[in-house]
Design a protein around this motif. Structure first.
Motif, PDB file in Angstrom:
ATOM      1  N   UNK A  49      73.154  74.000  31.601  1.00  0.00           N
ATOM      2  CA  UNK A  49      73.914  74.325  30.408  1.00  0.00           C
ATOM      3  C   UNK A  49      73.447  73.435  29.256  1.00  0.00           C
ATOM      4  N   UNK A  50      73.478  73.966  28.046  1.00  0.00           N
ATOM      5  CA  UNK A  50      73.078  73.143  26.901  1.00  0.00           C
ATOM      6  C   UNK A  50      74.036  71.957  26.714  1.00  0.00           C
ATOM      7  N   UNK A  51      73.478  70.858  26.280  1.00  0.00           N
ATOM      8  CA  UNK A  51      74.263  69.647  26.066  1.00  0.00           C
ATOM      9  C   UNK A  51      74.652  69.540  24.596  1.00  0.00           C
ATOM     10  N   UNK A  52      75.914  69.200  24.360  1.00  0.00           N
ATOM     11  CA  UNK A  52      76.398  69.039  22.990  1.00  0.00           C
ATOM     12  C   UNK A  52      75.662  67.880  22.326  1.00  0.00           C
ATOM     13  N   UNK A  53      75.502  66.778  23.071  1.00  0.00           N
ATOM     14  CA  UNK A  53      74.817  65.610  22.514  1.00  0.00           C
ATOM     15  C   UNK A  53      73.342  65.920  22.288  1.00  0.00           C
ATOM     16  N   UNK A  54      72.712  66.565  23.273  1.00  0.00           N
ATOM     17  CA  UNK A  54      71.303  66.936  23.121  1.00  0.00           C
ATOM     18  C   UNK A  54      71.085  67.847  21.927  1.00  0.00           C
ATOM     19  N   UNK A  55      71.997  68.812  21.727  1.00  0.00           N
ATOM     20  CA  UNK A  55      71.882  69.721  20.590  1.00  0.00           C
ATOM     21  C   UNK A  55      72.021  68.948  19.282  1.00  0.00           C
ATOM     22  N   UNK A  56      72.945  67.998  19.242  1.00  0.00           N
ATOM     23  CA  UNK A  56      73.134  67.199  18.022  1.00  0.00           C
ATOM     24  C   UNK A  56      71.878  66.405  17.693  1.00  0.00           C
ATOM     25  N   UNK A  57      71.232  65.881  18.717  1.00  0.00           N
ATOM     26  CA  UNK A  57      70.038  65.070  18.484  1.00  0.00           C
ATOM     27  C   UNK A  57      68.804  65.918  18.195  1.00  0.00           C
ATOM     28  N   UNK A  58      68.795  67.158  18.664  1.00  0.00           N
ATOM     29  CA  UNK A  58      67.664  68.049  18.417  1.00  0.00           C
ATOM     30  C   UNK A  58      67.708  68.689  17.035  1.00  0.00           C
ATOM     31  N   UNK A  59      68.844  68.667  16.380  1.00  0.00           N
ATOM     32  CA  UNK A  59      68.975  69.269  15.054  1.00  0.00           C
ATOM     33  C   UNK A  59      68.986  68.174  13.993  1.00  0.00           C
ATOM     34  N   UNK A  60      68.638  68.575  12.780  1.00  0.00           N
ATOM     35  CA  UNK A  60      68.645  67.591  11.691  1.00  0.00           C
ATOM     36  C   UNK A  60      69.301  68.121  10.420  1.00  0.00           C
ATOM     37  N   UNK A  61      69.618  69.398  10.375  1.00  0.00           N
ATOM     38  CA  UNK A  61      70.201  69.972   9.155  1.00  0.00           C
ATOM     39  C   UNK A  61      71.685  69.593   9.057  1.00  0.00           C
ATOM     40  N   UNK A  62      72.199  69.512   7.828  1.00  0.00           N
ATOM     41  CA  UNK A  62      73.596  69.102   7.639  1.00  0.00           C
ATOM     42  C   UNK A  62      74.575  70.246   7.950  1.00  0.00           C
ATOM     43  N   UNK A  63      75.824  69.879   8.086  1.00  0.00           N
ATOM     44  CA  UNK A  63      76.893  70.845   8.312  1.00  0.00           C
ATOM     45  C   UNK A  63      77.004  71.734   7.080  1.00  0.00           C
ATOM     46  N   UNK A  64      77.148  73.054   7.315  1.00  0.00           N
ATOM     47  CA  UNK A  64      77.312  73.996   6.207  1.00  0.00           C
ATOM     48  C   UNK A  64      76.025  74.654   5.760  1.00  0.00           C
ATOM     49  N   UNK A  65      74.871  74.147   6.161  1.00  0.00           N
ATOM     50  CA  UNK A  65      73.601  74.751   5.772  1.00  0.00           C
ATOM     51  C   UNK A  65      73.320  75.928   6.707  1.00  0.00           C
ATOM     52  N   UNK A  66      73.256  77.134   6.151  1.00  0.00           N
ATOM     53  CA  UNK A  66      73.061  78.336   6.950  1.00  0.00           C
ATOM     54  C   UNK A  66      71.640  78.371   7.506  1.00  0.00           C
ATOM     55  N   UNK A  67      71.538  78.412   8.847  1.00  0.00           N
ATOM     56  CA  UNK A  67      70.248  78.451   9.523  1.00  0.00           C
ATOM     57  C   UNK A  67      70.125  79.737  10.347  1.00  0.00           C
ATOM     58  N   UNK A  68      71.244  80.237  10.835  1.00  0.00           N
ATOM     59  CA  UNK A  68      71.260  81.402  11.713  1.00  0.00           C
ATOM     60  C   UNK A  68      72.015  82.548  11.022  1.00  0.00           C
TER      61      UNK A  68
END
Length: 194
Positions: free
Chosen positions: A114-133
């Protein structure tokens, strides 16, 4: 009416009987110096280097005692006559044997797939609110209702990732398409490793 004065008198007598007595403040304080032999024996016993089980302080033979010049006062107004008073010495505790333990690697955590919440946080760099998907039919009201079902934002993010997020949002908990469900913020995880 006569019971009240009797009760008051009895309670005053009980209080007078229970009150602690004031010590005689006119007593003279006597201090006797300790001999070097007694001090050495005490230090050896405290350090555990002697076979004696008790520690005793013996006054120096033939010395004059120290007398307080002011009744009831000990300290600033104390005068000493004869030999010097006993001194307080610092006692160093005995050395304790320390066992050296070899360092071992930290065991790895089992992967659940299963995907990890912490791993996902560390793999991303864009700020909250920036539309990526891309999101079809985003609704803030629907997201608020859906997010209310989760006890925490971390649980919402974990469920979001397990359901195919961040690319898919079947529960509608990421209406802005930033990849962060509800009000989950990856910044605290990113700051933890800096």
């Amino acid at each position: 009416m006569r019971a009240a004065p009797i009760a008051v008198t009895l309670s005053l007598l009980v209080l007078a009987a229970c009150s602690p007595s004031v010590p005689d403040s006119g007593n003279v304080v006597y201090l006797e110096p300790v001999s070097p032999e007694a001090r050495a024996a005490r230090n050896a016993a405290l350090q555990g280097t002697s076979g004696r089980g008790t520690v005793g302080l013996e006054p120096v033979a033939g010395s004059t005692t120290a007398v307080s010049s002011t009744p009831g006062a000990v300290g600033n107004d104390t005068t000493y006559t004869g030999a010097a008073p006993a001194q307080i010495t610092h006692v160093t505790p005995p050395a304790v044997a320390v066992e050296q333990v070899e360092a071992r690697p930290v065991p790895s955590r089992p992967s659940t797939g299963a995907p990890s919440v912490v791993g996902f946080a560390l793999d991303t760099s864009h700020p909250v609110g920036q539309s990526v998907y891309a999101r079809s039919n985003p609704s803030a009201e629907r997201a608020a209702r859906a997010c209310a079902r989760y006890a925490s934002d971390d649980l919402a993010q974990a469920a979001f990732l397990n359901a195919g997020g961040p690319e898919r949002d079947s529960a509608g908990i990421d209406p802005d398409g930033d990849g962060y469900a509800c009000t989950w913020n990856p910044e605290r995880f990113r700051k933890a490793i800096r």
